[in-house]
Motif scaffolding. Structure first.
Motif, short mmCIF file in Angstrom:
data_model
loop_
_atom_site.label_atom_id
_atom_site.label_comp_id
_atom_site.label_asym_id
_atom_site.label_seq_id
_atom_site.Cartn_x
_atom_site.Cartn_y
_atom_site.Cartn_z
N PHE A 326 -11.78 13.24 6.84
CA PHE A 326 -12.99 13.78 7.47
C PHE A 326 -14.17 12.95 7.03
CE2 PHE A 326 -13.15 15.44 3.28
CZ PHE A 326 -14.47 15.75 3.00
N TRP A 327 -15.17 12.85 7.92
CA TRP A 327 -16.39 12.11 7.57
C TRP A 327 -17.16 12.89 6.50
CZ3 TRP A 327 -15.68 7.51 9.25
CH2 TRP A 327 -15.12 7.25 10.50
N GLY A 328 -17.63 12.19 5.47
CA GLY A 328 -18.18 12.87 4.30
C GLY A 328 -19.67 13.17 4.33
N ASP A 329 -20.38 12.84 5.41
CA ASP A 329 -21.84 12.90 5.37
C ASP A 329 -22.39 14.31 5.17
OD1 ASP A 329 -20.63 12.97 8.06
OD2 ASP A 329 -22.66 13.37 8.78
N ILE A 330 -21.76 15.32 5.77
CA ILE A 330 -22.31 16.67 5.66
C ILE A 330 -21.99 17.29 4.31
CG2 ILE A 330 -22.33 18.99 6.67
CD1 ILE A 330 -23.63 16.84 8.42
N ILE A 331 -20.77 17.16 3.84
CA ILE A 331 -20.39 17.74 2.55
C ILE A 331 -21.18 17.09 1.42
CG2 ILE A 331 -18.47 16.27 1.80
CD1 ILE A 331 -18.26 20.08 2.00
N LYS A 343 -6.95 18.51 -2.52
CA LYS A 343 -6.81 17.14 -3.00
C LYS A 343 -6.06 16.24 -2.04
CE LYS A 343 -9.19 17.92 -6.64
NZ LYS A 343 -10.60 17.47 -6.64
N ASP A 344 -5.46 16.81 -0.99
CA ASP A 344 -4.83 15.95 0.01
C ASP A 344 -5.76 15.64 1.17
OD1 ASP A 344 -4.81 18.47 1.05
OD2 ASP A 344 -2.65 18.60 1.37
N MET A 345 -7.03 16.03 1.04
CA MET A 345 -8.04 15.57 1.99
C MET A 345 -8.55 14.21 1.55
SD MET A 345 -10.26 18.90 3.17
CE MET A 345 -10.69 18.21 4.78
N ILE A 346 -9.03 13.44 2.51
CA ILE A 346 -9.57 12.11 2.23
C ILE A 346 -10.97 12.04 2.83
CG2 ILE A 346 -9.29 9.63 2.57
CD1 ILE A 346 -6.28 10.15 2.94
N ALA A 347 -11.96 11.85 1.99
CA ALA A 347 -13.34 11.73 2.46
C ALA A 347 -13.59 10.32 2.97
CB ALA A 347 -14.32 12.07 1.34
N MET A 348 -14.20 10.22 4.14
CA MET A 348 -14.54 8.93 4.73
C MET A 348 -16.03 8.70 4.50
SD MET A 348 -11.48 8.45 5.73
CE MET A 348 -11.37 7.06 6.85
N VAL A 349 -16.34 7.83 3.56
CA VAL A 349 -17.71 7.63 3.08
C VAL A 349 -18.36 6.53 3.92
CG1 VAL A 349 -19.14 7.14 1.07
CG2 VAL A 349 -16.92 8.28 0.78
N TYR A 365 -17.67 10.84 -5.24
CA TYR A 365 -16.29 11.20 -4.94
C TYR A 365 -15.34 10.81 -6.06
CZ TYR A 365 -17.72 12.42 -0.23
OH TYR A 365 -18.31 13.03 0.85
N SER A 366 -15.61 9.69 -6.71
CA SER A 366 -14.77 9.25 -7.80
C SER A 366 -14.75 10.29 -8.93
CB SER A 366 -15.25 7.90 -8.34
OG SER A 366 -14.41 7.43 -9.37
N LYS A 367 -15.91 10.83 -9.25
CA LYS A 367 -16.00 11.84 -10.30
C LYS A 367 -15.29 13.13 -9.91
CE LYS A 367 -20.29 10.40 -12.60
NZ LYS A 367 -21.70 10.77 -12.90
N SER A 368 -15.23 13.42 -8.61
CA SER A 368 -14.61 14.66 -8.15
C SER A 368 -13.09 14.60 -8.15
CB SER A 368 -15.08 14.98 -6.73
OG SER A 368 -14.42 14.16 -5.78
N GLY A 369 -12.54 13.39 -8.17
CA GLY A 369 -11.10 13.24 -8.11
C GLY A 369 -10.54 13.26 -6.70
N LEU A 370 -11.42 13.35 -5.69
CA LEU A 370 -10.97 13.37 -4.30
C LEU A 370 -10.76 11.94 -3.81
CD1 LEU A 370 -10.59 15.58 -2.01
CD2 LEU A 370 -12.80 14.76 -1.14
N SER A 371 -9.67 11.71 -3.10
CA SER A 371 -9.43 10.40 -2.53
C SER A 371 -10.48 10.09 -1.45
CB SER A 371 -8.03 10.32 -1.92
OG SER A 371 -7.04 10.47 -2.90
#
Length: 455
Positions: A326-331, A343-349, A365-371
């Motif tokens: 999912f696109w990460g701009d709103i979150i 954790k199986d979601m992938i943020a598109m930065v 995102y790196s600090k959150s542990g999310l791919s």
């Protein structure tokens, strides 16, 4: 000699020997197993373009005295995933970590033949990617839907550049069975065309990932009376930059039937793709909270309302695919919800200016542990001739910070905002530069990059 090698992506390590290897007119392609044989079939087709007649043979049974090209898969000799070793001496040898690595070695040989013809410098190339996921996304919803032959051409060229993921951004340009009024005037891709493209990509070691927006950017649906009741703001809204958008834009989380539409679309689309991933979009929901969900947003907060609807879409997508992009701009505007994402979601930065704060976003995102992926752009949309300097700076900024903070992939985007006025050749600068940096983050001298593009 190194400065004369014009290969994109440029290899990690190149060692030249004395002399030239003259490719023989006839010979054998010697493979060590069924997977290597498949690459050998592709190599034979390539050699026929140069009027070279090479026969496929098992390396265990051949006593060949003419030209020899060895194709070997050996993860001990080449331990890096997708890596390869290309040796040109008194014969040609390509050793791949796996089938993909062997295929990428073949693509390097293809470019050497294009540059040097049948007289190739003797050399050893040792090469592997910095990112295992290297993608291009093409907008096929904003006014240009490529013909199948154009998509085949793009896929062929991307595979040569060692790109291994393609996304075709869709809002309304797939021929959904029950929604003809939405797509009938837009030359949509059909079910059969998706299946064909999926196989066409797979044969070239490219993963075709479905990309269907499911929250914002739904105007082409919501302008029709049949779907208008699903809109957050049926009469439009004022954008964050102060202009008036006169059409409905996002599905409303306050309307229960909204998620039913999303479920119907994904249930039909996703099974057509072999990929185990999907991009559900969910970007730029600027009108959220200004219409039907206003009361919900005032009560629970806009971030919570967005997150809950995102999770509903995620649950539908998970019926079909293991990884949900999912696109990460709103979150990013509501970072307290990032640790709650599966954790199986992938943020598109994403961000498309040269100075976009990729370091800040990647660190989040790196600090959150999310791919996460980094997603720069070609900088061609909203222009006639592109913004090449911005594209190069934007792609470099994204990829280098992605590498620094542990992004798992790169997806370089080619959008079609406001009429898709740019022509395809302009986008190849971004495709090529992204292909190089996502494979080899050692920056390439711009003169050599330009010369490589010309090859």
């Amino acid at each position: 000699m190194t400065e004369n090698l014009l290969v994109i992506p440029y290899p990690k390590k190149v060692s030249f020997s004395q002399g030239i290897y003259e490719v023989k007119k006839t010979g054998s392609i010697l493979f060590d197993g069924p997977d290597a044989k498949k690459i050998g079939i592709l190599l034979r087709k390539l050699l026929l373009n140069y009027d070279l007649n090479y026969i496929l043979k098992s390396s265990k049974s051949s006593q060949e005295n003419n030209g020899k090209i060895y194709l070997i898969i050996n993860s001990k000799v080449v331990p890096q995933i997708q890596g390869y070793k290309l040796i040109i001496d008194d014969s040609i040898t390509i050793i791949g970590n796996n089938s993909a690595g062997l295929f990428y070695g073949l693509q390097t040989l293809r470019q050497l033949l294009r540059q040097f013809g049948l007289n190739i410098p003797k050399l050893v190339i040792e090469d592997y990617p910095d990112f295992l996921h290297r993608g291009i996304m093409i907008d096929i919803s904003r006014d240009r839907v490529p013909k199948m032959e154009t998509l085949e051409y793009i896929i062929d060229k991307l595979s040569e550049l060692k790109i291994n993921q393609l996304q075709l951004y869709m809002e309304h340009t797939f021929a959904y069975t029950n929604h003809k009024e939405v797509w009938e005037d837009y030359s949509p891709l059909t079910h059969d065309e998706i299946v064909y493209l999926d196989n066409y990509c797979k044969e070239r070691f490219i993963e075709l990932v479905p990309n269907q927006n499911t929250f914002g950017h739904m105007s082409k649906w919501l302008v029709h009376e049949k779907y208008r009741h699903l809109a957050e703001a049926p009469d439009g809204y004022t954008t964050p930059w102060g202009t008036k958008y006169d059409y409905p834009f996002s599905l409303s989380p306050a309307v229960p039937e909204s998620i039913n539409l999303v479920e119907e679309l994904l249930d039909e689309l996703l099974p057509l793709f072999d990929s185990d991933q999907v991009n559900i979009g969910c970007d730029e929901t600027f009108d959220l909270g200004v219409g039907k969900s206003k009361e919900l947003c005032e009560k629970y907060g806009k971030g919570k309302v967005y997150f809950d609807f995102l999770m509903k879409i995620y649950s539908i997508a998970k019926k079909h695919k293991n990884n949900v992009m999912f696109w990460g701009d709103i979150i990013e505007n509501h970072p307290e919800f990032i640790p709650l994402l599966p954790k199986d979601m992938i943020a598109m930065v994403w961000g498309y200016e040269e100075n976009h704060p990729f370091e800040e976003k990647c660190k989040l995102y790196s600090k959150s542990g999310l791919s996460f992926y980094v997603c720069p752009g070609t900088s061609t949309w909203n222009t006639f001739i592109g913004r090449t300097n911005n594209a190069v700076g934007n792609i470099r900024n994204a990829i280098l910070n992605g590498k620094k903070y542990g992004a798992i992939g790169v997806l370089t985007t080619d959008w079609g905002d406001n009429g898709h006025v740019q022509h395809l050749p302009l986008s190849w600068v971004g495709y090529l530069y992204s292909a190089h940096l996502s494979w080899n983050t050692q920056d390439l001298q711009m003169r050599k990059f330009i010369d490589g593009m010309d090859m």
